[in-house]
Write an enzyme that holds these catalytic residues in place. Structure first.
Site, PDB file in Angstrom:
ATOM      1  N   LYS A   1       4.777   0.594 -12.868  1.00 53.64           N
ATOM      2  CA  LYS A   1       3.676   1.499 -13.260  1.00 53.64           C
ATOM      3  C   LYS A   1       3.762   2.614 -12.343  1.00 53.64           C
ATOM      4  O   LYS A   1       4.788   3.225 -11.981  1.00 53.64           O
ATOM      5  CB  LYS A   1       2.276   1.015 -13.294  1.00 53.64           C
TER       6      LYS A   1
ATOM      7  N   HIS B   1       3.337   1.182 -24.092  1.00 52.19           N
ATOM      8  CA  HIS B   1       2.332   0.538 -23.188  1.00 52.19           C
ATOM      9  C   HIS B   1       0.884   0.537 -23.408  1.00 52.19           C
ATOM     10  O   HIS B   1       0.497   1.728 -23.735  1.00 52.19           O
ATOM     11  CB  HIS B   1       2.559   0.797 -21.750  1.00 52.19           C
TER      12      HIS B   1
ATOM     13  N   GLU C   1       2.164  -7.800 -24.832  1.00 50.10           N
ATOM     14  CA  GLU C   1       1.367  -7.650 -23.983  1.00 50.10           C
ATOM     15  C   GLU C   1      -0.088  -7.769 -24.578  1.00 50.10           C
ATOM     16  O   GLU C   1      -0.510  -6.466 -24.744  1.00 50.10           O
ATOM     17  CB  GLU C   1       1.641  -6.431 -23.181  1.00 50.10           C
TER      18      GLU C   1
ATOM     19  N   GLY D   1      -3.598  -7.050 -16.388  1.00 49.66           N
ATOM     20  CA  GLY D   1      -4.297  -6.826 -15.039  1.00 49.66           C
ATOM     21  C   GLY D   1      -5.514  -7.572 -15.003  1.00 49.66           C
ATOM     22  O   GLY D   1      -6.637  -7.416 -14.310  1.00 49.66           O
TER      23      GLY D   1
ATOM     24  N   SER E   1      -0.353 -10.318 -16.760  1.00 52.97           N
ATOM     25  CA  SER E   1      -0.947 -11.268 -15.806  1.00 52.97           C
ATOM     26  C   SER E   1       0.144 -12.560 -15.459  1.00 52.97           C
ATOM     27  O   SER E   1      -0.335 -13.584 -15.245  1.00 52.97           O
ATOM     28  CB  SER E   1      -2.316 -11.900 -16.074  1.00 52.97           C
TER      29      SER E   1
ATOM     30  N   GLY F   1       3.947  -7.119 -14.248  1.00 52.15           N
ATOM     31  CA  GLY F   1       3.419  -5.738 -13.438  1.00 52.15           C
ATOM     32  C   GLY F   1       3.210  -6.255 -12.008  1.00 52.15           C
ATOM     33  O   GLY F   1       3.977  -6.166 -11.198  1.00 52.15           O
TER      34      GLY F   1
HETATM   35  P1  PGA Z   1       0.080  -7.060 -15.025  1.00 55.97           P
HETATM   36  O1  PGA Z   1       0.661  -5.825 -15.870  1.00 55.97           O
HETATM   37  O2  PGA Z   1       1.345  -8.029 -14.927  1.00 55.97           O
HETATM   38  O3  PGA Z   1      -0.056  -6.547 -13.651  1.00 55.97           O
HETATM   39  O4  PGA Z   1      -0.913  -7.638 -15.731  1.00 55.97           O
HETATM   40  C1  PGA Z   1       1.397  -6.338 -16.965  1.00 55.97           C
HETATM   41  C2  PGA Z   1       2.069  -5.140 -18.009  1.00 55.97           C
HETATM   42  O5  PGA Z   1       1.032  -4.169 -18.092  1.00 55.97           O
HETATM   43  O6  PGA Z   1       2.960  -4.929 -18.426  1.00 55.97           O
END
Ligand code: PGA
Length: 245
Positions: free
Chosen positions: A12, A96, A164, A170, A205, A225
């Site tokens: 990101k 995304h 996702e 997040g 997550s 992420g």
């Molecule tokens: P995260 O993000 O692992 O921080 O939840 C995943 C993503 O957006 O691909």
């Protein structure tokens, strides 16, 4: 799961330029520990030229977090998939949840981006997912998104589908494996008969402790992420995948 598991780190906009260079150096040095697992990283655009050098000769592949649906033209601020290919990218992420929400990207735009990526020799990572944990029909919602985005693509194109769930990005914990299994089964049903490879990742997550359950749900790997913003975190994820794969 068919073939080698796939693990991706989506960085990101979390890291600075110098930080990302350090990350890529450490990643290249860790690659010997990734035996049996395909690993890729998606840093931000300005780092891609350096990624080409830092990951040269390494099995770790890299790509971008977005691209435009045209190869060239009057599109101020956008990045062409053709340029990404010139920079040695293997993958480009499209659609995304953050791009859909913050920049209004629709399935139609995502489909056009995926097609442009394929035309330029990139493998699209198509992100899909239902909005709410309370959405009862997650499999149908995701199946419809997949159908819409893949419709214009040649059947022979290799594609990664990143499931996702928006509510799990997040968040505290990943979606439960039962839900993931239902979505995976529906995506496989809707894409049966395609000629190209279709791999399904789970993202949202992801933590090392949840990987066994997620892989048992039928995904080909995970897309990470926050837990992969340090190479040590990504290594733990890969280790967990290797332990069960
Ligand atoms: P995260 O993000 O692992 O921080 O939840 C995943 C993503 O957006 O691909």
């Amino acid at each position: 799961m068919t073939g080698r598991p796939l693990v991706g780190a989506g960085l990101k906009m979390f890291l600075g330029y110098a930080e990302t260079i350090g990350y890529l150096r450490e990643l290249a040095a860790s690659a010997a520990e990734f035996d049996g697992v395909s690993v890729f990283v998606l840093p931000s655009f300005p780092v891609l030229a350096a990624a080409r050098e830092l990951l040269a000769g390494s099995p770790v592949r890299y790509g971008a977090q977005d691209a435009h649906w045209e190869e060239s033209g009057a599109y101020t601020g956008c990045v062409s998939p053709a340029v990404l290919r010139e920079l040695g990218c293997t993958f480009v992420e499209v659609g995304h949840a953050e791009r859909r929400h913050l920049f209004g990207e629709s399935d139609d735009m995502v489909a056009r981006k995926a097609l442009a990526a394929v035309r330029c020799g990139l493998e699209p990572i198509v992100c899909v997912g239902e909005e709410h944990e309370t959405d009862g029909a997650a499999a149908t919602i995701v199946g419809d998104q997949v159908a819409a985005v893949l419709a214009p693509l040649p059947s022979a194109a290799d594609v990664v589908i990143a499931y996702e769930p928006v509510w799990a990005i997040g968040a505290e914990t990943a979606a439960d494996p039962e839900r993931v299994a239902g979505v995976v089964a529906e995506v496989r049903r809707r894409t049966a008969g395609r000629d190209g490879d279709l791999r399904i990742l789970y993202g949202g997550s992801v933590r090392p402790g949840e990987i066994a359950g997620l892989l048992a749900a039928g995904v080909d790997g995970v897309f990470v992420g926050r837990a992969a913003t340090a190479v040590s975190g990504l290594r733990e994820v890969v280790e967990s995948v290797r332990a069960v794969a």
